[in-house]
Each structure stands twice: as C-alpha cells, then as structure tokens.
Design a protein around this motif. Sequence first.
Motif, PDB file in Angstrom:
ATOM      1  N   TRP A 153       0.826  -1.213   0.000  1.00 49.61           N
ATOM      2  CA  TRP A 153       0.000   0.000   0.000  1.00 49.61           C
ATOM      3  C   TRP A 153       0.860   1.263   0.000  1.00 49.61           C
ATOM      4  N   VAL A 154       1.972   1.220   0.704  1.00 54.83           N
ATOM      5  CA  VAL A 154       2.885   2.370   0.677  1.00 54.83           C
ATOM      6  C   VAL A 154       3.406   2.581  -0.746  1.00 54.83           C
ATOM      7  N   ALA A 155       3.764   1.481  -1.417  1.00 54.57           N
ATOM      8  CA  ALA A 155       4.237   1.574  -2.798  1.00 54.57           C
ATOM      9  C   ALA A 155       3.138   2.082  -3.730  1.00 54.57           C
ATOM     10  N   VAL A 156       1.887   1.701  -3.458  1.00 50.44           N
ATOM     11  CA  VAL A 156       0.761   2.191  -4.262  1.00 50.44           C
ATOM     12  C   VAL A 156       0.653   3.706  -4.124  1.00 50.44           C
ATOM     13  N   VAL A 157       0.707   4.196  -2.896  1.00 50.93           N
ATOM     14  CA  VAL A 157       0.596   5.641  -2.671  1.00 50.93           C
ATOM     15  C   VAL A 157       1.728   6.369  -3.397  1.00 50.93           C
ATOM     16  N   ARG A 158       2.933   5.850  -3.270  1.00 55.86           N
ATOM     17  CA  ARG A 158       4.088   6.474  -3.944  1.00 55.86           C
ATOM     18  C   ARG A 158       3.983   6.383  -5.461  1.00 55.86           C
ATOM     19  N   GLY A 159       3.352   5.313  -5.944  1.00 55.66           N
ATOM     20  CA  GLY A 159       3.293   5.092  -7.379  1.00 55.66           C
ATOM     21  C   GLY A 159       2.115   5.718  -8.099  1.00 55.66           C
ATOM     22  N   PHE A 160       1.125   6.214  -7.365  1.00 51.81           N
ATOM     23  CA  PHE A 160      -0.055   6.790  -8.015  1.00 51.81           C
ATOM     24  C   PHE A 160       0.289   7.804  -9.105  1.00 51.81           C
ATOM     25  N   PRO A 161       1.255   8.702  -8.891  1.00 49.80           N
ATOM     26  CA  PRO A 161       1.550   9.674  -9.958  1.00 49.80           C
ATOM     27  C   PRO A 161       2.019   9.009 -11.260  1.00 49.80           C
ATOM     28  N   ARG A 162       2.580   7.818 -11.176  1.00 50.45           N
ATOM     29  CA  ARG A 162       3.083   7.129 -12.373  1.00 50.45           C
ATOM     30  C   ARG A 162       2.054   6.210 -13.021  1.00 50.45           C
ATOM     31  N   LEU A 163       0.900   6.020 -12.391  1.00 54.38           N
ATOM     32  CA  LEU A 163      -0.142   5.163 -12.962  1.00 54.38           C
ATOM     33  C   LEU A 163      -0.856   5.956 -14.057  1.00 54.38           C
ATOM     34  N   ARG A 164      -0.552   5.628 -15.310  1.00 54.85           N
ATOM     35  CA  ARG A 164      -1.099   6.377 -16.450  1.00 54.85           C
ATOM     36  C   ARG A 164      -2.456   5.850 -16.911  1.00 54.85           C
ATOM     37  N   GLN A 165      -2.758   4.596 -16.564  1.00 52.20           N
ATOM     38  CA  GLN A 165      -4.027   4.000 -16.982  1.00 52.20           C
ATOM     39  C   GLN A 165      -4.791   3.541 -15.742  1.00 52.20           C
ATOM     40  N   PRO A 166      -5.578   4.420 -15.149  1.00 50.91           N
ATOM     41  CA  PRO A 166      -6.315   4.058 -13.934  1.00 50.91           C
ATOM     42  C   PRO A 166      -7.199   2.822 -14.097  1.00 50.91           C
ATOM     43  N   GLU A 167      -7.660   2.557 -15.323  1.00 55.30           N
ATOM     44  CA  GLU A 167      -8.496   1.374 -15.556  1.00 55.30           C
ATOM     45  C   GLU A 167      -7.694   0.078 -15.407  1.00 55.30           C
ATOM     46  N   ARG A 168      -6.374   0.167 -15.362  1.00 48.22           N
ATOM     47  CA  ARG A 168      -5.496  -0.993 -15.194  1.00 48.22           C
ATOM     48  C   ARG A 168      -5.043  -1.124 -13.735  1.00 48.22           C
ATOM     49  N   PHE A 169      -5.820  -0.589 -12.811  1.00 52.53           N
ATOM     50  CA  PHE A 169      -5.427  -0.577 -11.406  1.00 52.53           C
ATOM     51  C   PHE A 169      -5.195  -1.977 -10.840  1.00 52.53           C
ATOM     52  N   ALA A 170      -6.099  -2.928 -11.099  1.00 53.98           N
ATOM     53  CA  ALA A 170      -5.977  -4.271 -10.500  1.00 53.98           C
ATOM     54  C   ALA A 170      -4.662  -4.952 -10.894  1.00 53.98           C
ATOM     55  N   PRO A 171      -4.316  -5.037 -12.181  1.00 52.70           N
ATOM     56  CA  PRO A 171      -3.024  -5.656 -12.508  1.00 52.70           C
ATOM     57  C   PRO A 171      -1.839  -4.875 -11.928  1.00 52.70           C
ATOM     58  N   TRP A 172      -1.967  -3.552 -11.900  1.00 51.01           N
ATOM     59  CA  TRP A 172      -0.905  -2.719 -11.344  1.00 51.01           C
ATOM     60  C   TRP A 172      -0.727  -3.008  -9.856  1.00 51.01           C
ATOM     61  N   LEU A 173      -1.840  -3.101  -9.115  1.00 53.45           N
ATOM     62  CA  LEU A 173      -1.796  -3.394  -7.682  1.00 53.45           C
ATOM     63  C   LEU A 173      -1.142  -4.750  -7.429  1.00 53.45           C
ATOM     64  N   PHE A 174      -1.551  -5.774  -8.178  1.00 52.57           N
ATOM     65  CA  PHE A 174      -0.997  -7.106  -7.955  1.00 52.57           C
ATOM     66  C   PHE A 174       0.458  -7.206  -8.424  1.00 52.57           C
TER      67      PHE A 174
END
Length: 182
Positions: free
Chosen positions: A56-77
């Motif tokens: 979750w810490v990595a998710v918070v830090r990585g949010f600015p780099r997530l360019r496709q919010p619809e790809r959240f699940a694969p990105w999270l895993f």
Amino acid sequence: MNEDRHNGLLLVVRCQLGEREAFSELVRVWHTPLWRYVRSMVGSPDIADDLAQEAWVAVVRGFPRLRQPERFAPWLFTIARRTVVDHLRQAYTAQATSAAEGEAVADHDDSSSGVLNTMEIEAGLSDLPPLEREALILFHLQDLSLAACAEVLGVPPGTVKSRLHRARRMLRDVLIEKGYEA
C-alpha cells in the motif's frame, strides 16, 4: 458489473488527485484481495500483514506514475508481487547464510469433513511451486483475466495457461495425497 468498474475507475482517479477519503475507500475495497494474495504466497498471516502494508505504501508512492487508472488491479498485484518476491529473496538469502534459521513450519489441521474448505485448499497451494501457485491464486482466487495475470507475472498469456494447467493437476495430486477427494 460495468457500474462497479466505472466506480472503481473514478475511485482510482480521485486517489490520484489526492483525496484521502477515496484512498480509504480504495483500501477498503482492495485490501482483502491483496492480503489474500500475499498470504497465499508467503504462508504467514503476520508476514502478509507487513507485506500488504508495504504494498500500500508503494501504491501511494506510485499513483503519480499510474497512467491508466483502468489498469489498477493488474498494477496493484504487480506491486504486491514485487513486494513478495523481495521478501522471498531476502528470506532465501538469510536461510542460505544461516541454515539454523531456515525452518519451514507447516500447520496441518485434520478435518473430519469431506468438503474442502479454504484452509485446506490453501494448504494444498502451499505445496505447489511458487510459479504455479501464483498463477492459480491470481486467476482463480483473485479473478484476474488471463491477460491481467500475464501482465502481473510478466509472461505471455500462453505461459500463464500452461502454468494454470500444470498447477491444477499438481493441486489435485497434492489434495488426493492429503486424503481429499478431488
């Protein structure tokens, strides 16, 4: 289902915009699937708690780099997978340098019921090699698509299919060996 997907997308975008309430809701929705995945990979609930927090810490830090919010699940895993791999690598290194610390503990709970419960399946999963176990967990327990599994694992979809086939066969054999009818 479309509405859930749309709401999930909006939730991720709101998180990217810095809304704390949205992040709390995102954690509420995704923490259990994330924790189950991590727990299935490392075996220990306590370690899973720590690694889920790291993810979750990595998710918070990585949010600015997530360019496709619809790809959240694969990105999270994918983030969770990296966290698990780092942990397993460190544990392997520690085990290799100190054989005394390298004990594997397995709890086997005898059940008189003929029905397989989640704990019994998890016990069977823990006997599978990591690559096969991970494919089964992502595809069947986390309900990721074949393409999303391939993205998380960094392999072609065909490789995921063959890992799933091998994993199902191995899991069946493990459960039969433990006395469960598959």
